[in-house]
Write an enzyme that holds these catalytic residues in place. Structure first.
Site, PDB file in Angstrom:
ATOM      1  CE  LYS A   1      -2.221  -0.736   3.785  1.00  0.00           C
ATOM      2  NZ  LYS A   1      -1.678  -2.063   4.052  1.00  0.00           N
TER       3      LYS A   1
ATOM      4  CD  GLU B   1       0.871   2.671   7.893  1.00  0.00           C
ATOM      5  OE1 GLU B   1       1.943   2.162   7.527  1.00  0.00           O
ATOM      6  OE2 GLU B   1      -0.121   2.012   8.230  1.00  0.00           O
ATOM      7  NE  ARG B   2       6.219  -0.438   8.505  1.00  0.00           N
ATOM      8  CZ  ARG B   2       5.293  -0.585   7.569  1.00  0.00           C
ATOM      9  NH1 ARG B   2       5.046   0.406   6.742  1.00  0.00           N
ATOM     10  NH2 ARG B   2       4.627  -1.695   7.448  1.00  0.00           N
TER      11      ARG B   2
END
Lengths: 497, 441
Positions: free
Chosen positions: A197, A223-224
């Site tokens: 994604k 997210e990261r």
């Protein structure tokens, strides 16, 4: 004063809160109020004192119910301010969700009401900078003195919304072919864990954003942080940083931060649309994490969950955000929304609720990724409202239909081949089998943003070339070409001529 | 054990002498496994350390309107209703010593091989603030595992989080142990975190490491199956706090967490006992955050140091799409998937090359390794996919090039076979791939 007890239906809760008749004075809470000390402060009005604490929430006992839901309050301990947002009020007790953590807080601490609710920057200075979910700069740039606006205020009337726009080509073969989009579109990128994604959303930033050169907003939700940093560096390197505003509430942050990143990011996008009258690109990676964070908050508030533990207000919460992502007379917001599929379960309630708001969706599939074909798109689940002969033209429409029928026959043939072997196929099935494999390989594509990982330079492919190539593969003109030669290429015919 | 009591007692006596012992006392009013409810502790802070006489100690896990809930981490004797509970005024912390390297340690600073406290213990917070985005830099230095199938195709960089996932007995832990073994002389401080492993298993790892000289640069941080669940829950966080201490000095750290599925189950157990509302598969709804904030400690820091994390996750019947697995996959920078089928066929390490991913890929490889490794990976994947389709096809009727591809694919698989602790250097790998290329062509 009696207050509603939301926990009483849960037998497990009896262990924790057997005391159902709540006292209504500071004395009864044993927190001993000191009237002089609790006087006004420069930065806030005294509202009450903390009476209970968990990792994400505090309950505040108030003598007078002076706060509203979504008011911002704070307390102070050892010189450090702890911020909260009021989530619920039950009689004289307000439950508030903390911005960071509650480590070190104790009962009796005094709580003050800040003059404003949560605010996001609403100013030209959003461009080129990175903000937290709470609207504070986090890029060490020292940016300050900007205008702000409440992050919840906005909603759009039906009369304000514009639904038409020009077609927007992304240069990604499989997207342009199976799920074309237009300006003002909401495109969902759905996928389980680790199927690509984020790479796809970064490729879209690269192709669409660099192509259009319009301003954009990137919202990193749960997210990261590593990827947030990489994106910042890439934008810096490509000299595009002045055209993008970034908001991050990443996965190391608590639920409140992950939930509110969306609202803050939206406020930035609305500034560009409403005040600067621009066409805006809004990249969200990934919106599922907001729903997940809301579930954590709802649990802390002891709301009854719906299936899989989501907040009962799931649909309301998504709609509140999604209905703000729209185009008006002033400008458009084209959004790309990555959506995580938990446990590879496409029927998940949250995924389903978000996808209802989308104009188009691209579904990434582990089975395709397993074969090493990226972007790993499941063409059958990938859709767009623009797949209509009146919008994309007869030829494109016909080719999409034909491709889908060949590919779906291929899926059946694959099973037959697994049992009987390839030699048992009839001639027409034999042709479909090999053409479908070529088609499938053709829809893999080298990406610009993946070049450093794969060593293959990216390709931007024009839709005209895609249509020519697909037509040639389907018709059998390319039957003599090895299927291997279609893997990770751009256009075929154009470059081979 | 006695040491802890004594040190606490000494400290308290000193404080009484100074007159700074104004600690609150509460009373145990409910006991449920290792969770106790205490009344009367009105002014304790969230996450404050508390002591229940000589029976137990723990920390404040929730403050309710008329009581507090305490999670016990050390239990000497059974806690009774009416026992006195003393607040300490201190945050609950783990212990660490710079001299811990080479030892098997608990988060209380106890050397578990000899049952004594380590010297020069210092406090380490169980959890630390997240690392800000601007303090991070790009992950681009390789962390070599010595395993060809990993270093060539699914490489790991310093600061990367790479999950090792697979069924029981497929060699998950061995990949992590090989990796630690391969860090010898590379300036990487290693922490092997055992969560819910048996004492036998941990002892076996320790002896093996000791024999191979690995303990010279390795710390084993262990929480055993029979420790109270809150210890198991806190151990990986404490491990990362210890790693942060080394990171702050600019060091490279490798943390192996074995394993996170067990950790998720521990979190579920505690949450349910405390009466939280269960979510999917009865895990608490913040189970993603429990793991994401832990693994987000992995980073390449701008000061030059790094924390690489290799979490391990156990699956059932090869299903990597269950809730906890997909959660962790969505946090890490890639995964090495091990397959029981490959293992049984004798492929070691039993990596499922199709399902494995490294999101950083070539970015953490040296130029030569990337030049040879990435095409090798593509060739192998396309071979594995074609093998399924053409398994039943008549070999003689295949085209010459297809036949050749099938033969080469089989040879690649053979080349990647590697035994335990049979690590190779990048140069050896490059050499082998080159030789292979020449023979085949």
């Amino acid at each position: 004063m009696e207050r509603m007890d939301f926990k009483s239906n849960n037998p497990a809760m009896d262990f924790i809160s057997r005391n159902n008749s709540k006292p209504a004075t500071f004395e009864a809470y044993d927190i001993g109020r000191n009237a002089e000390e609790s006087a006004e402060r420069m930065d806030g009005t005294f509202i009450g004192q903390i009476v209970s604490i968990s990792s994400l929430k505090v309950d505040i006992f108030m003598e007078k119910p002076v706060v509203k839901v979504r008011d911002r309050v704070f307390t102070e301990r050892s010189g450090r301010k702890y911020w909260f947002e009021v989530a619920e009020i039950k009689g004289s007790v307000a439950s508030a969700i903390c911005f960071n953590n509650t480590k070190g807080l104790s009962r009796g601490l005094k709580v003050y009401l800040s003059g404003t609710g949560l605010e996001a920057p609403y100013d030209d200075q959003i461009l080129g900078h990175m903000f937290s979910s709470y609207g504070e700069p986090i890029d060490n740039s020292g940016v300050s003195g900007y205008n702000k606006r409440n992050i919840y205020d906005k909603s759009l009337e039906m009369s304000e919304i514009i639904i038409d726009g020009d077609i927007l080509w992304t240069g990604i073969k499989v997207l342009d072919f199976f799920a074309p989009m237009r300006k003002g579109f909401k495109m969902g990128l759905l996928g389980g864990a680790g199927v690509g994604k984020t790479v796809l959303i970064k490729e879209l930033i690269n192709n669409v954003y660099k192509g259009l050169r319009s301003n954009s907003v990137f919202v990193g939700v749960g997210e990261r942080s590593r990827e947030g940093r990489d994106l910042y560096d890439e934008m810096l390197e490509a000299e595009l940083i002045d055209k993008i505003s970034m908001v991050f509430g990443q996965m190391g942050d608590n639920a409140m931060s992950r939930s509110r990143a969306m609202y803050t990011g939206l406020t930035c996008a609305e500034y560009l649309r409403d005040e600067k009258k621009q066409d805006v690109l809004l990249f969200i990676d990934n919106i599922y994490r907001m729903v997940q964070a809301n579930a954590e908050i709802a649990t802390e508030l002891a709301h009854m969950p719906i299936e899989n533990g989501y907040s009962p207000a799931l649909l309301t919460e998504i709609s509140e955000v999604e209905e703000r992502i729209n185009s008006t007379e002033d400008g458009s917001i084209t959004s790309f929304q990555a959506i995580f599929i938990p446990a590879d379960d496409i029927t998940d309630g949250a995924v389903h609720a978000i996808s209802k708001h989308l104009d188009g969706q691209v579904v990434l599939d582990r089975k395709v990724a397993e074969k090493g074909l990226y972007p790993a798109i499941n063409v059958f689940a990938t859709t767009s409202t623009l797949i209509d002969p009146e919008v994309i033209g007869d030829r494109h429409f016909r080719l999409v239909e034909k491709s889908l029928s060949i590919l779906s026959r291929y899926e059946e043939l694959e099973q037959i081949v697994a049992v009987l072997g390839i030699d048992e196929l009839s001639e027409s099935d034999h042709n479909i089998f090999f053409r479908a494999r070529k088609l499938r390989n053709y829809f893999s594509q080298p990406m610009f943003v993946a070049e450093q990982y794969t060593g293959i330079p990216g390709e931007f492919v024009a839709i005209g070339d895609v249509l020519d190539d697909v037509e040639a593969i389907i018709s059998g003109d390319l039957d003599d070409v090895e299927e291997q030669d279609f893997t990770y290429i751009g256009a075929y015919l154009k470059t081979r001529k | 054990m006695e040491g802890i009591v004594n040190s606490v007692l000494e400290k308290k006596i000193a404080e009484i002498n100074e007159g700074s012992n104004a600690y609150e006392i509460g009373t145990v009013s409910m006991v449920r496994q290792y969770i106790v409810e205490v009344t009367g502790l009105l002014n304790v802070s969230y996450f404050e350390k508390v002591i229940i006489g000589t029976s137990a100690e723990g920390y404040v896990d929730a403050i309710r309107e008329s009581s507090v809930l305490v999670s016990l981490t050390v239990i000497y004797h059974a806690v009774k209703i009416g026992d006195s509970v003393m607040a300490t005024g201190e945050e609950y912390q783990a212990k660490y010593s710079q001299s811990a390297t080479g030892h098997v340690m608990s988060i209380f600073g106890e050397d578990l091989m000899v049952g004594k406290m380590l010297d020069d213990l210092e406090d380490v917070p169980i959890e630390m603030e997240p690392i800000p985005i601007m303090d991070r830099t790009a992950v681009n230095r390789p962390l070599l595992t010595g395993i060809m199938g990993v270093d060539l195709m699914y490489p790991i960089g310093r600061g990367q989080r790479q999950l090792i996932i697979g069924d029981k007995k497929t060699g998950k832990t061995q990949i992590a142990l090989d990796t630690i073994y391969n860090q010898r002389g590379k300036g990487v401080f290693c922490i092997y975190v055992a969560i819910g492993k048996t004492k036998k298993e941990v002892k076996a790892v320790y002896s093996e490491f000791l024999g191979k000289g690995v303990m010279d640069y390795t710390l084993i941080l262990a929480a055993f199956n029979d420790n109270p669940a809150p210890v198991l829950r806190n151990t990986p966080y404490a491990a990362l706090s210890i790693a942060r201490k080394h990171l702050e000095k600019g060091e490279d750290v490798l943390v192996v967490i074995d394993d996170l599925k067990r950790h998720a189950d521990v979190c579920r157990e505690i949450a349910l006992l405390m009466g939280s509302t269960p979510g999917r598969d009865a895990y608490p709804p913040d189970i993603f955050y429990s793991h994401s904030r832990l693994l987000e400690m992995g980073c390449q820091h701008m000061n030059g140091g790094s924390i690489t994390i290799l979490p391990i996750c156990e699956t059932k019947s090869g299903d990597i799409t269950d809730y906890i697995s997909t959660n962790i996959i969505s946090i890490t920078d890639g995964q090495l998937v091990l397959s029981a089928k490959n293992f049984e066929k004798g492929q070691k390490p039993a990596i499922n090359y199709g399902l494995s991913v490294s999101r950083l890929g070539g970015a953490v490889q040296t130029r030569e390794v990337k030049r040879l490794g990435q095409p090798l990976k593509r060739e192998l994947l396309s071979y594995l996919e074609q093998k399924e389709i053409f398994e039943l096809a008549d070999l003689d009727e295949m085209g010459e090039s297809l036949k050749n591809r099938m033969r080469r694919g089989g040879q690649i698989i053979n080349m990647l076979n590697q035994g335990r602790y049979a690590v190779r250097t990048s140069e050896q790998m490059i050499e082998e791939v080159r030789e292979f290329g020449e023979i085949a062509e």
